[in-house]
Motif scaffolding. Structure first.
Motif, short mmCIF file in Angstrom:
data_model
loop_
_atom_site.label_atom_id
_atom_site.label_comp_id
_atom_site.label_asym_id
_atom_site.label_seq_id
_atom_site.Cartn_x
_atom_site.Cartn_y
_atom_site.Cartn_z
N THR A 13 0.82 -1.21 0.00
CA THR A 13 0.00 0.00 0.00
C THR A 13 0.85 1.25 0.00
O THR A 13 0.56 2.20 -0.70
N SER A 14 1.93 1.26 0.80
CA SER A 14 2.70 2.50 0.86
C SER A 14 3.42 2.74 -0.46
O SER A 14 3.59 3.85 -0.91
N LEU A 15 3.80 1.64 -1.12
CA LEU A 15 4.45 1.79 -2.43
C LEU A 15 3.47 2.43 -3.40
O LEU A 15 3.81 3.36 -4.14
N MET A 19 3.50 5.98 -5.43
CA MET A 19 3.35 5.99 -6.88
C MET A 19 2.29 7.03 -7.24
O MET A 19 2.44 7.77 -8.21
N ASP A 20 1.22 7.09 -6.43
CA ASP A 20 0.18 8.11 -6.64
C ASP A 20 0.77 9.50 -6.50
O ASP A 20 0.47 10.38 -7.28
N GLN A 21 1.61 9.65 -5.47
CA GLN A 21 2.25 10.95 -5.27
C GLN A 21 3.07 11.30 -6.51
O GLN A 21 3.05 12.42 -6.99
N GLY A 22 3.82 10.30 -6.99
CA GLY A 22 4.67 10.53 -8.15
C GLY A 22 3.86 10.92 -9.38
O GLY A 22 4.27 11.77 -10.17
N LYS A 23 2.71 10.30 -9.51
CA LYS A 23 1.83 10.61 -10.63
C LYS A 23 1.35 12.06 -10.52
O LYS A 23 1.22 12.76 -11.52
N LYS A 24 1.10 12.49 -9.30
CA LYS A 24 0.66 13.87 -9.07
C LYS A 24 1.77 14.85 -9.45
O LYS A 24 1.52 15.88 -10.07
N VAL A 25 3.01 14.50 -9.03
CA VAL A 25 4.14 15.37 -9.36
C VAL A 25 4.26 15.44 -10.88
O VAL A 25 4.43 16.52 -11.46
N GLU A 85 10.96 19.25 -4.13
CA GLU A 85 11.56 18.67 -2.93
C GLU A 85 12.19 17.34 -3.31
O GLU A 85 11.77 16.70 -4.27
N ASP A 86 13.19 16.89 -2.52
CA ASP A 86 13.82 15.59 -2.78
C ASP A 86 12.78 14.47 -2.81
O ASP A 86 12.85 13.57 -3.64
N LYS A 87 11.82 14.55 -1.89
CA LYS A 87 10.78 13.51 -1.81
C LYS A 87 9.94 13.49 -3.09
O LYS A 87 9.56 12.43 -3.59
N GLU A 88 9.67 14.66 -3.64
CA GLU A 88 8.88 14.72 -4.88
C GLU A 88 9.66 14.11 -6.04
O GLU A 88 9.09 13.41 -6.89
N TYR A 95 7.52 6.64 -10.01
CA TYR A 95 6.40 6.56 -10.96
C TYR A 95 6.91 6.27 -12.38
O TYR A 95 6.43 5.35 -13.05
N ILE A 96 7.92 7.01 -12.82
CA ILE A 96 8.45 6.80 -14.18
C ILE A 96 9.03 5.39 -14.29
O ILE A 96 8.79 4.68 -15.25
N ASP A 97 9.77 4.99 -13.25
CA ASP A 97 10.39 3.67 -13.26
C ASP A 97 9.33 2.56 -13.36
O ASP A 97 9.60 1.49 -13.90
N SER A 98 8.14 2.81 -12.83
CA SER A 98 7.08 1.79 -12.83
C SER A 98 6.41 1.63 -14.19
O SER A 98 5.68 0.68 -14.42
N LEU A 99 6.66 2.58 -15.11
CA LEU A 99 5.94 2.55 -16.38
C LEU A 99 6.34 1.36 -17.24
O LEU A 99 5.54 0.82 -17.98
#
Ligand code: HEC
Length: 108
Positions: A13-15, A19-25, A85-88, A95-99
């Motif tokens: 779930t946290s992953l 990934m959702d956060q990454g998609k938002k960024v 931010e580093d976290k973003e 997210y990109i890596d998951s594509l």
């Protein structure tokens, strides 16, 4: 065994959350110049980028495009360094890596 499953579920779930956060960024900071599944934009499609690049290269490029464009094969640098931010950056890289689950460098 039950504990292990719980841990795996939580990790999962946290992953996905990140990934959702990454998609938002991506949507707010990258989509203006990068598509994800084809189409034309100023920068390369990130699905293809996911196939060719390692995570650490993605992060390096996002942080300092002007320091890496030649190594990446570009003759000029049009991508700006973005105020992230580093976290973003971590999240958007995940997210990109998951594509693309399979990468060019995995081939023999
Ligand atoms: C203003 C347009 C613009 C924005 C915004 C932008 N990019 Fe780019 N990006 C480019 C262009 C153009 C290139 C091609 C190389 C260059 O000009 O620097 C590029 C190249 C890249 C590369 C290298 C691709 C390769 O060849 O492997 C990555 C990775 C990348 N961008 C990721 C991102 C991410 C992630 C974001 C959002 C956080 C983002 N870019 C935002 C325009 C942009």
């Amino acid at each position: 065994m039950k504990n292990l499953i719980t841990i795996l579920l939580l990790a999962g779930t946290s992953l996905w959350a990140d990934m959702d956060q990454g998609k938002k960024v991506y949507a707010s900071s990258c989509a203006i110049c990068h598509t994800v599944n084809g189409g034309s934009a100023l920068g390369p499609d990130l699905n293809i980028v996911s196939y060719t690049r390692k995570k650490e290269d993605l992060a390096a490029y996002i942080k300092e495009p002007y320091n890496h464009y030649e190594r990446f094969g570009y003759s000029a640098n049009a991508m700006p360094a973005l105020p992230l931010e580093d976290k973003e950056i971590e999240d958007v890289v995940d997210y990109i890596d998951s594509l693309q689950p399979f990468k060019k460098w995995m081939k023999k």
